[in-house]
Design an enzyme around this catalytic site. Structure first.
Site, short mmCIF file in Angstrom:
data_model
loop_
_atom_site.label_atom_id
_atom_site.label_comp_id
_atom_site.label_asym_id
_atom_site.label_seq_id
_atom_site.Cartn_x
_atom_site.Cartn_y
_atom_site.Cartn_z
N VAL A 83 0.85 -1.38 0.03
CA VAL A 83 -0.17 0.15 0.08
C VAL A 83 1.00 1.20 0.02
O VAL A 83 1.91 1.47 0.57
CB VAL A 83 -0.96 -0.05 1.37
CG1 VAL A 83 -1.63 1.26 1.13
CG2 VAL A 83 -1.79 -1.24 1.42
N TYR A 123 -0.21 -10.53 8.77
CA TYR A 123 -1.15 -11.58 8.03
C TYR A 123 -1.96 -12.44 8.70
O TYR A 123 -2.87 -13.19 8.32
CB TYR A 123 -0.36 -12.27 6.80
CG TYR A 123 -0.10 -11.37 5.67
CD1 TYR A 123 -0.84 -11.03 4.74
CD2 TYR A 123 1.29 -10.85 5.54
CE1 TYR A 123 -0.51 -10.26 3.69
CE2 TYR A 123 1.81 -10.16 4.71
CZ TYR A 123 0.85 -9.59 3.71
OH TYR A 123 1.34 -8.77 2.72
N PHE A 402 9.63 -14.77 -2.82
CA PHE A 402 8.96 -14.51 -4.24
C PHE A 402 7.98 -13.29 -4.18
O PHE A 402 7.78 -12.77 -3.02
CB PHE A 402 8.24 -15.97 -4.64
CG PHE A 402 7.14 -16.39 -3.49
CD1 PHE A 402 5.88 -15.84 -3.47
CD2 PHE A 402 7.78 -17.48 -2.70
CE1 PHE A 402 5.14 -16.30 -2.34
CE2 PHE A 402 6.94 -17.94 -1.77
CZ PHE A 402 5.59 -17.63 -1.35
#
Length: 402
Positions: A83, A123, A402
């Site tokens: 963000v 998360y 990744f």
């Protein structure tokens, strides 16, 4: 102004790249655009807009991950989530996570999602659990192996990248099905992981490639040459071996290189080098979270892997973010294979969906998560049986970000 969310088009890679760079306070490099293009699946990338301004987003790479006992299985590899500064605390990340997870469920795509987290506190509120760790390993140059360690007579040699890469890819593919947490790689993933432009090196040398017939290693060097002689740092990027002998031979090669003071490696938590060394304390180790996992659909995800012991238990799953998982599920494992069905029976164990993600790859014990108040036992003995069933043969490890 009202925020909107949508998937991206092929020609929106450049603004998306700039968004991610901005979110991570990095300078954008236009020359990296082509490297990103090979990894960009626009139909699997979401962005949030404030008017015409792209202010947040995230993507998914379509990959496979090796799970305990059952080889590679489909996984949604979540990537490039960010963000823009100045737009945080507006619910942007929640909208991206909702679009990803609800989309996976509604479209019956991957039943498991994984990611690397820039901050460990982000998360969990979206149902991700810490499923794997890596070890920061540091071993002094010349550290001796204990008596009896076999390295074989085969010569380990350094080769140019063009010679090394096809051999590395073949070795990785042969090893990957047995290495929990390893991901499939396309040519674009290989190019991204071993990118070697000057701005990729962070002050270290170019990559050097080491081959053995049954393994390989890739490393860089950070030079340090004080008055008392060279004390450089050798940073291992990746080490893959099909046999224990090849593994020991590659480590022996790296530990014996001249001009080096320490060999450093972000490696698996169960890296056996400590057991190869004559003095195990010479290997300094610290652990940190790596892969976070999210069970998207309980009934589709749990049967993807195999289990080392049979179990029959009713799980009362708490999942506020993905309400279709909420409720009671009977997990039955027979001969290593699992079946999952919704039931109305009394629960044996209550479990937060984060704990299922953490335990899925076999690296976290449900008994430990119970002490962390993510799991609660109702039927005596059920938790121990369930915890044992979720264990893996080795610690999960993801060797790439990744």
């Amino acid at each position: 102004m009202t925020l909107t969310l949508r998937t991206l088009a092929h020609d929106e890679l450049r603004p998306f790249q700039r968004l991610v760079d901005s979110a991570f306070l990095q300078d954008s490099r236009e020359e990296l655009l082509e490297r990103w293009r090979g990894l960009f699946e626009p139909e699997r990338h979401h962005a949030v807009f404030d008017g015409d301004e792209m202010i947040g987003g995230g993507g998914i790479q379509t990959r496979a991950i090796t799970v305990p006992g059952n080889g590679p299985q489909p996984v949604a590899a979540v990537t490039s989530v960010g963000v823009k500064p100045g737009h945080r605390r507006r619910g942007v990340l929640t909208r991206v996570m909702t679009a990803q997870l609800h989309g996976l469920h509604e479209e019956s795509r991957e039943a498991l999602a994984v990611l690397w987290s820039s901050e460990a506190g982000i998360y969990g509120r979206y149902g991700y659990g810490m499923a794997a760790e890596f070890t920061r390993l540091s071993v002094p140059r010349g550290a001796a192996f204990r008596a009896g360690v076999v390295t074989g007579d085969e010569r380990v040699r350094e080769v140019p990248v063009d010679e090394a890469m096809p051999v590395m890819q073949a070795l990785y593919e042969r090893a990957r099905p047995g290495r929990t947490g390893w991901l499939s790689r396309t040519d674009a993933h290989w190019a991204h992981q071993f990118a070697d432009e000057e701005h990729d090196r962070d002050g270290l040398t170019a990559y050097r490639y080491v081959l053995h017939s049954r393994g390989y290693a890739v490393y860089r060097v950070k030079h340090d040459w004080p008055d008392r002689g060279p004390r450089g740092e050798l940073h291992v990027r990746e080490l893959v071996a099909e046999t224990d002998e090849a593994y020991a031979a590659l480590y022996r090669y790296l530990l014996d290189l001249d001009h080096i003071g320490e060999v450093k490696f972000f490696t698996a938590s169960d890296d056996p080098v400590v057991h190869l060394l004559e003095d195990s304390r010479s290997a300094l180790r610290s652990r940190c979270d790596s892969l976070w996992a999210r069970v998207v659909d309980v009934d589709r995800a749990l049967p993807l892997r195999r289990y080392p012991s049979d179990v029959d238990a009713v799980l009362d799953v708490h999942d506020a973010f993905c309400p279709w998982n909420e409720g009671r599920w009977r997990l039955t494992v027979e001969g290593g294979e699992a079946s999952v069905r919704r039931v109305a029976d009394e629960p044996d164990v209550a479990v937060d969906v984060r704990a299922l993600g953490a335990a899925f790859l076999g690296g976290a014990r449900l008994t430990a998560l119970a002490r962390g108040q993510q799991v609660r036992e109702f039927t005596p003995g059920a938790l121990n049986r369930l915890s044992h069933a979720f264990l893996g043969d080795r610690e999960p490890h993801c060797p790439e970000v990744f």
